[in-house]
Design an enzyme around this catalytic site. Sequence first.
Site, PDB file in Angstrom:
ATOM      1  N   TYR A 149       0.834  -1.202   0.000  1.00 28.29           N
ATOM      2  CA  TYR A 149       0.000   0.000   0.000  1.00 28.29           C
ATOM      3  C   TYR A 149       0.865   1.246   0.000  1.00 28.29           C
ATOM      4  CZ  TYR A 149      -4.213  -2.680   0.885  1.00 28.29           C
ATOM      5  OH  TYR A 149      -5.276  -3.531   0.757  1.00 28.29           O
ATOM      6  N   HIS A 174     -16.794  -3.594  -0.897  1.00 25.82           N
ATOM      7  CA  HIS A 174     -16.855  -3.592  -2.350  1.00 25.82           C
ATOM      8  C   HIS A 174     -17.965  -4.479  -2.899  1.00 25.82           C
ATOM      9  CE1 HIS A 174     -12.596  -2.428  -1.507  1.00 25.82           C
ATOM     10  NE2 HIS A 174     -12.879  -1.542  -2.433  1.00 25.82           N
ATOM     11  N   HIS A 184      -7.717 -11.696  -6.489  1.00 24.95           N
ATOM     12  CA  HIS A 184      -7.774 -10.596  -5.524  1.00 24.95           C
ATOM     13  C   HIS A 184      -9.209 -10.182  -5.233  1.00 24.95           C
ATOM     14  CE1 HIS A 184      -6.851  -7.078  -3.214  1.00 24.95           C
ATOM     15  NE2 HIS A 184      -7.478  -6.298  -4.068  1.00 24.95           N
TER      16      HIS A 184
END
Length: 316
Positions: free
Chosen positions: A70, A208, A199
């Site tokens: 990240y 999501h 993923h």
Amino acid sequence: MLLVSRTAEAELERFEHSTRNGGDGSVSFIVVGDWGRRGAFNQSLVAFQMGRIGETIDIDFVVSTGDNFYDNGLTGENDTAFEDSFTNVYTARSLQKQWYSVLGNHDYRGDAEAQVSPFLRKIDTRWLCLRSFIVNAEIVELFFVDTTPFVDMYFINTENHTYDWRVVTPRKVYTENLLKDIETAVKESTAIWKIVVGHHAIRSIGHHGDTEELVQRLLPILQANGVDFYMNGHDHCLEHISDTKSPIQFLTSGAGSKAWRGDVKGLNRGGLKFFYDGQGFMSVQLTQTESAIVFYDVSGNVLHRWDVSKQLHPAI
């Protein structure tokens, strides 16, 4: 030892993983995703418990479901984030095994080519990250799928982020060829257990939610070819959802570091077996006839367990 070969039917790289369990065919591994934050957001605490559980169940390898670094992947092969977020965090003896990793959308925001480069394996020999590939571990085959290029939003909404699409374009050709290769591979597989790793979630009640592009294009292939488990990250949670049209179990392990409490779309979903909006990871233990899936929190407490038996058909 890893042996690499190419098949004439597919461009998927194939790896043979020899397990260490005395030839009994059992396989054990840990699954973690969305972790690379230089140890912050409890990444180090999750890593500690992974090491403890990894030693207890004597794991053969580790699976990473992507978003390895990240916020924007790696800047290149020499980015210190690789060692700061991987080598220096997963230091337990039991985790000094092969890591099989896919790319997530955050990884594509950086130098995706750097993550799949053999150069990183020289820095840390555990690291093996490719876009899509197959691992054959005796009784199980794991099919790793590059899911980010399937998702429309990364190509439509590019105002805030740039993506490393150097190998992916033309996108239509890339995704169609990948689906053909995956369909051929899972159809021809004779493994007792078939696991697909990507993923993005196919089914999720997390932030999501379902990835509709995968529901439409990948899921029918899995349903038609005897896939047992689909494992993913992306949503920063732990969850287990059963498919309503096939035996497939959808398993999300994307809680390797940062997570958000209460980030859920609704708990009344059909097939929902388990959801946890905190940090943790998952273990998988397989024999020729039994599988055990266990989810753990950041303190190593068991949150959920799922056991499945498989009836073997005698050879004709």
